[in-house]
Design a protein around this motif. Sequence first.
Motif, short mmCIF file in Angstrom:
data_model
loop_
_atom_site.label_atom_id
_atom_site.label_comp_id
_atom_site.label_asym_id
_atom_site.label_seq_id
_atom_site.Cartn_x
_atom_site.Cartn_y
_atom_site.Cartn_z
N PHE A 259 -40.99 35.18 97.33
CA PHE A 259 -40.66 36.33 98.17
C PHE A 259 -41.36 37.58 97.64
O PHE A 259 -42.00 38.33 98.38
CB PHE A 259 -39.14 36.52 98.17
N LYS A 260 -41.26 37.79 96.33
CA LYS A 260 -41.89 38.96 95.71
C LYS A 260 -43.40 38.91 95.86
O LYS A 260 -44.05 39.93 96.14
CB LYS A 260 -41.50 39.06 94.24
N ALA A 261 -44.00 37.73 95.68
CA ALA A 261 -45.45 37.60 95.81
C ALA A 261 -45.92 37.95 97.21
O ALA A 261 -46.92 38.65 97.40
CB ALA A 261 -45.87 36.17 95.44
N ASP A 262 -45.19 37.47 98.24
CA ASP A 262 -45.54 37.81 99.62
C ASP A 262 -45.43 39.31 99.87
O ASP A 262 -46.29 39.91 100.51
CB ASP A 262 -44.63 37.06 100.59
N MET A 263 -44.35 39.91 99.37
CA MET A 263 -44.16 41.34 99.57
C MET A 263 -45.28 42.16 98.93
O MET A 263 -45.83 43.08 99.55
CB MET A 263 -42.81 41.77 98.98
N GLU A 264 -45.62 41.82 97.69
CA GLU A 264 -46.63 42.59 96.98
C GLU A 264 -48.01 42.41 97.61
O GLU A 264 -48.80 43.35 97.68
CB GLU A 264 -46.65 42.19 95.50
N ALA A 265 -48.31 41.20 98.08
CA ALA A 265 -49.62 40.94 98.68
C ALA A 265 -49.83 41.73 99.97
O ALA A 265 -50.96 42.10 100.30
CB ALA A 265 -49.78 39.44 98.94
N TRP A 266 -48.75 41.99 100.69
CA TRP A 266 -48.86 42.65 102.00
C TRP A 266 -48.27 44.06 102.01
O TRP A 266 -48.23 44.70 103.07
CB TRP A 266 -48.18 41.79 103.07
N ARG A 267 -47.82 44.54 100.87
CA ARG A 267 -47.16 45.85 100.83
C ARG A 267 -47.99 46.96 101.47
O ARG A 267 -47.49 47.75 102.27
CB ARG A 267 -46.83 46.23 99.38
N GLY A 268 -49.26 47.03 101.13
CA GLY A 268 -50.09 48.15 101.61
C GLY A 268 -50.12 48.31 103.11
O GLY A 268 -50.06 49.44 103.62
N VAL A 269 -50.22 47.22 103.83
CA VAL A 269 -50.27 47.31 105.29
C VAL A 269 -48.88 47.19 105.92
O VAL A 269 -48.61 47.79 106.95
CB VAL A 269 -51.21 46.24 105.89
N ALA A 270 -47.99 46.43 105.30
CA ALA A 270 -46.70 46.13 105.93
C ALA A 270 -45.74 47.30 105.93
O ALA A 270 -44.83 47.36 106.77
CB ALA A 270 -46.04 44.93 105.25
N ILE A 271 -45.91 48.28 105.02
CA ILE A 271 -45.01 49.43 105.01
C ILE A 271 -45.58 50.62 105.76
O ILE A 271 -44.90 51.63 105.95
CB ILE A 271 -44.63 49.86 103.58
N ALA A 272 -46.84 50.51 106.22
CA ALA A 272 -47.46 51.63 106.94
C ALA A 272 -47.16 51.52 108.43
O ALA A 272 -48.06 51.35 109.27
CB ALA A 272 -48.96 51.62 106.69
N THR A 273 -45.88 51.63 108.79
CA THR A 273 -45.47 51.38 110.17
C THR A 273 -44.72 52.55 110.82
O THR A 273 -44.41 52.47 112.00
CB THR A 273 -44.57 50.15 110.22
N ASP A 274 -44.42 53.61 110.06
CA ASP A 274 -43.71 54.74 110.65
C ASP A 274 -44.67 55.61 111.45
O ASP A 274 -45.88 55.63 111.22
CB ASP A 274 -43.05 55.59 109.55
N PHE A 275 -44.11 56.36 112.42
CA PHE A 275 -44.93 57.33 113.12
C PHE A 275 -45.44 58.37 112.13
O PHE A 275 -44.72 58.79 111.21
CB PHE A 275 -44.11 58.05 114.21
N SER A 276 -46.67 58.81 112.29
CA SER A 276 -47.20 59.88 111.45
C SER A 276 -46.75 61.22 112.01
O SER A 276 -46.44 61.34 113.20
CB SER A 276 -48.72 59.82 111.38
N SER A 277 -46.70 62.24 111.16
CA SER A 277 -46.25 63.56 111.60
C SER A 277 -47.16 64.12 112.70
O SER A 277 -46.72 64.86 113.58
CB SER A 277 -46.19 64.52 110.42
N SER A 278 -48.43 63.74 112.68
CA SER A 278 -49.38 64.26 113.69
C SER A 278 -49.13 63.67 115.07
O SER A 278 -49.61 64.23 116.06
CB SER A 278 -50.81 63.97 113.25
N GLU A 279 -48.37 62.57 115.12
CA GLU A 279 -48.09 61.95 116.41
C GLU A 279 -46.91 62.62 117.13
O GLU A 279 -46.58 62.26 118.24
CB GLU A 279 -47.81 60.46 116.23
N GLY A 280 -46.25 63.55 116.43
CA GLY A 280 -45.19 64.32 117.07
C GLY A 280 -43.88 63.58 117.24
O GLY A 280 -43.07 63.93 118.10
N HIS A 281 -43.64 62.59 116.46
CA HIS A 281 -42.37 61.85 116.56
C HIS A 281 -41.56 62.05 115.30
O HIS A 281 -42.10 62.19 114.23
CB HIS A 281 -42.66 60.35 116.75
#
Length: 281
Positions: A259-281
């Motif tokens: 589980f930890k290995a999967d999380m660490e391997a994909w952390r960089g892309v998998a946590i970049a899912t929130d709206f950015s402040s520039s999108e106005g949300h």
Amino acid sequence: MEKIWFITGCSGGFGKLLAEAAAARGDKVVATARNVTTLKELHQRYPDTVRTVALDVTRADSIASAVADAEAAFGRLDVLVNNAGHGFLGAIEEGTADEYRPLFDVNVFGLIEMTRAALPLMRRTNGGRIVNLSSGAGIIGMGGHGYYNATKFAVEGLSEALAEEVAPLGIRVIIVEPGPFRTEFLGRSITVAKQQIEAYSATGGGARVYREGNDGRQPGDPHKAVAIMMQAIDAGDPPLHLPIGPRAYALAERKLAAFKADMEAWRGVAIATDFSSSEGH
């Protein structure tokens, strides 16, 4: 102070051994089984501490009657052990509805309805314990065990949620996750898919081979497992998760590492899912 126990599935295995251990030390036990005649010897050995009651956890009327019997006899309930259950082997494609649905009826829905029926009585006792028998199969999925895995994963999630709900009421939940112990589980307590598909011979078929070669030869001593369960039940701060045996610990460690290995391997892309402040949300 003596405890009042209600244990499902006492015709053999961990249920029977827990009932014996509790009764032997002077606690009161409501021991249940679908066929109450299988409990005759248990009652004869402990006539003053064991009350035997017929119970089919797939029937609401049977559950209600058994809980009412316990309340009439003892007026409270300190320890509920949801032990009734059975296994099923076969690849996912091999299993049919008439084979796997009864597994869920007992292992999941029976446990749920038993717990719901017992909770009003348990809420009268500060410091109660609900012990749900899961398995190493509730920790990690394995080929050929998928339907059984699914029932035990359900028990795990339900138990974790229940633990949060009842903690303020003084009730603690313990999820017991045994590895292979020398009970009847690989014998009369398990069924096998009638359909066998050659494509799954190395996975679902491997589970069948394991059963055939290990029934009655499991390395774990069930009496030692029960002694650990009793210790956890009596503890002032019991664990939520209780793997028992080296195999259960190995499975848990393997699951955590993967589980930890999967999380660490994909952390960089998998946590970049929130709206950015520039999108106005």
